[in-house]
Design an enzyme around this catalytic site. Sequence first.
Site, PDB file in Angstrom:
ATOM      1  N   LEU A 310       0.831  -1.199   0.000  1.00  9.88           N
ATOM      2  CA  LEU A 310       0.000   0.000   0.000  1.00  9.88           C
ATOM      3  C   LEU A 310       0.866   1.249   0.000  1.00  9.88           C
ATOM      4  O   LEU A 310       1.867   1.339   0.733  1.00  9.88           O
ATOM      5  CB  LEU A 310      -0.889   0.037   1.241  1.00  9.88           C
ATOM      6  N   CYS A 311       0.450   2.238  -0.792  1.00  9.62           N
ATOM      7  CA  CYS A 311       0.975   3.598  -0.754  1.00  9.62           C
ATOM      8  C   CYS A 311       2.507   3.606  -0.824  1.00  9.62           C
ATOM      9  O   CYS A 311       3.079   3.064  -1.748  1.00  9.62           O
ATOM     10  CB  CYS A 311       0.458   4.310   0.491  1.00  9.62           C
ATOM     11  N   SER A 312       3.177   4.216   0.143  1.00 11.51           N
ATOM     12  CA  SER A 312       4.637   4.260   0.102  1.00 11.51           C
ATOM     13  C   SER A 312       5.225   2.864   0.210  1.00 11.51           C
ATOM     14  O   SER A 312       6.295   2.582  -0.344  1.00 11.51           O
ATOM     15  CB  SER A 312       5.171   5.145   1.226  1.00 11.51           C
TER      16      SER A 312
END
Length: 575
Positions: A310-312
Site C-alpha cells: 500500500l501507498c509508500s
Amino acid sequence: MDATSSDPTDTANSSDRSGADAVGAAAPMDTMLAEAGTTLGRWLPGRAGLRFAAALARTPAPAARLAGDTVAELARIAVGRSEITWDRRDKRFADEAWTGNPVLHRIAQAYLAAGGAAERLVEELPLDWRTEQRIRFLTENVVEALAPTNTALLNPAAWKAAIDSGGTTLTRGAAAMVRDLAKAPRVPRMVEPDAFAVGRDLAMTPGSVVFRNPLIELIEYAPQTEQVREVPLLIVPPTINKFYVVDLSPGRSLVEHLVQAGQHVFMVSWRNPRSEGAEWGADAYAEAIVEALDAVEKISGSPKTALLALCSGGMLTSMLVAHLAATGQQHRIAALSLLVTVLDQHHAGTPGALSDRRASEASTARSERKGYLDGAALAEVFAWLRPRDLVWNYWVNNYLLGKPPPAFDILSWNADTTRMPAKLHHDFIALAQDNLLTKPGAATLCGSPVDLSQIDVDSYVVAGVADHLCPWQNCYQTTRLLGGTTRFVLSTSGHIAAIVNPPGNEKASFHAGEFAPDDAEKWLENAEKQKGSWWTDYTDWLAARTGARRDAPAEPGLNGFEPLADAPGTYVLER
C-alpha cells in the site's frame, strides 16, 4: 491513507465516509514530504503568486468580468432578489436559520457569491499546472476559512448550543481549542484518543509475531479455514502509518476477509523509528522486506510468495521486485498487488504542486537535524488539503458546539501517526522530485538499477475515483510502467475508502479491466462496471495465483520460527 465527506461519488455510507475521507496519511506522501518539513512555506504563494499576478496583468478580462458580476450579484442579494442557494448536501448551512432568517440568508449568499467568484478566477486565468494547483490550494483555504459558519457570532447552531447549555459549550470548546493548538498537528482533534484501542477494538485478527528485527515485526495470521492456499501472501503497509488500516474492526478488515477466504496471510509491521534510526533509508526498508520474505518462505515451505503493498509501501515493494528481477530472483514472487500507490508522480494532484526543490531542501535539512520526520507534521499537511471536511467541520463541532468528535475507527488509525527516518525521507523526496521510477535505471535499490518494466509477474492495481491525494489517473500509469499483465481496478470511492471497502454496501461498485490503453480516460470508457466491493474480485484473482489448497498449519511459526508475541505485536504499540 489517504474523514465529513462532501464527495457525492463516495459509495460508503455516511459514517464510513466521515472516517475514510479524513485520512490522508497514506497518500502519495513522497511529493508532500517537503511541505511536511516546513511550517509557513505552504501558506506563502511565492513564485506562484508572482506568476498569478503576471497572468492577471496579461489577461485582465476575467477578473474585470467576475468583479462586475459579483458586484451585481451582491446588489441582488441586498434587495432579496438573488437566486443563489446551496447544495442540500452542504451541512454547513443545514440549520433552518440560514434559510429563515433574512440577515443570515443574505450573509450566506454573499459568502457563496464572493467565494465562487474567487474560485472561478483561478479556473479562468491562463496558469501553468503547478501555479494553478498552488493558487487553488491557497484560495480554497481562504474561502473555507471565511465561511460564516466558522464564527460563533454568526453560527445559529452555536448560539442555540450556548443558550441551551448555559454557556458551557463555549468553555468546553475554548478548552479544546487551547489543547489542540498547543502541539502538532495544530488542527482540531478528529477523534478522542481513548475512543479505540489497538488489540481491543482495532487490529483484532488473531495471529502471532513469528519474526522480529530492529525494523519490522512479521505477523502470521491464524488460519480460519481448514485449508489454505499453497502460496502465502505477504502484506507491506505504508511506512508513515501503522499496518492496521487493513485490519480495522471486525467486518471492516481486509486481512480478516483474506484469511476467511483461505489465504495464508503474513503482515509486515514497521517499527516507529526514533533518532537512532536516522540512517534507515529505502535500502534498509527493502532489506527488511527481503528478511520477511525469507521467513515467509521458510515458515510456509513455499518457494513463491504473493505481495500486497500500500501507498509508500507499494513504492518500496515495486522497487524491490525490480531489484529481484535484476538479480535473477523474481521467481520468488507469485503476484504483485498495489493499493492507492503512485509510481508516476507527473502532475500528481495538489500534493505534487505544493512541493518544490527549495521546500525539499529545507525539509530534508530539518529531518536530518532531528533524525526523523514527525508524522504529526504530515497529518497537518493532509488536513489542510481538505479544509472544509478535515479542519473546519471539526472546528465547528469541537469548538463552537463544544461536542466531542464522533468516533470512527479509521480516524483513530489516522491519528496514530508514526515517524519517518531522515534517510528514508530524503530517498522518497529524491524519487519524487525527478519522477525517477518512470525512468529505467534512474533509481537504484540495494545496488541494482530499478527498471519497473522488468517486473513480469501479474499485478493487481487499485485506485479510488474520488481520491484527492493519489489521483487515479496517476495510479493508472502503473499499468504502463510494469511488465506482465495488470488488472486495474477503479473503486467509486475516496482515498482510504478505496482500501476499506468491505462487501455488503449495496451502493458500492467498481470498474475493472486488464487492457491498458495509453489514456486513463479511454480505459474508463471501456472498463467493465461491476456491483459490490473489489475485495471479492481480488480474492478470486488472488486465488488463481496462489496455488492449490493444502491443510492449514496447526500452529504458528514452524521450521525454526516460534511465536514471539500475539498479534498485533509490540511495534504497532510504540508511540
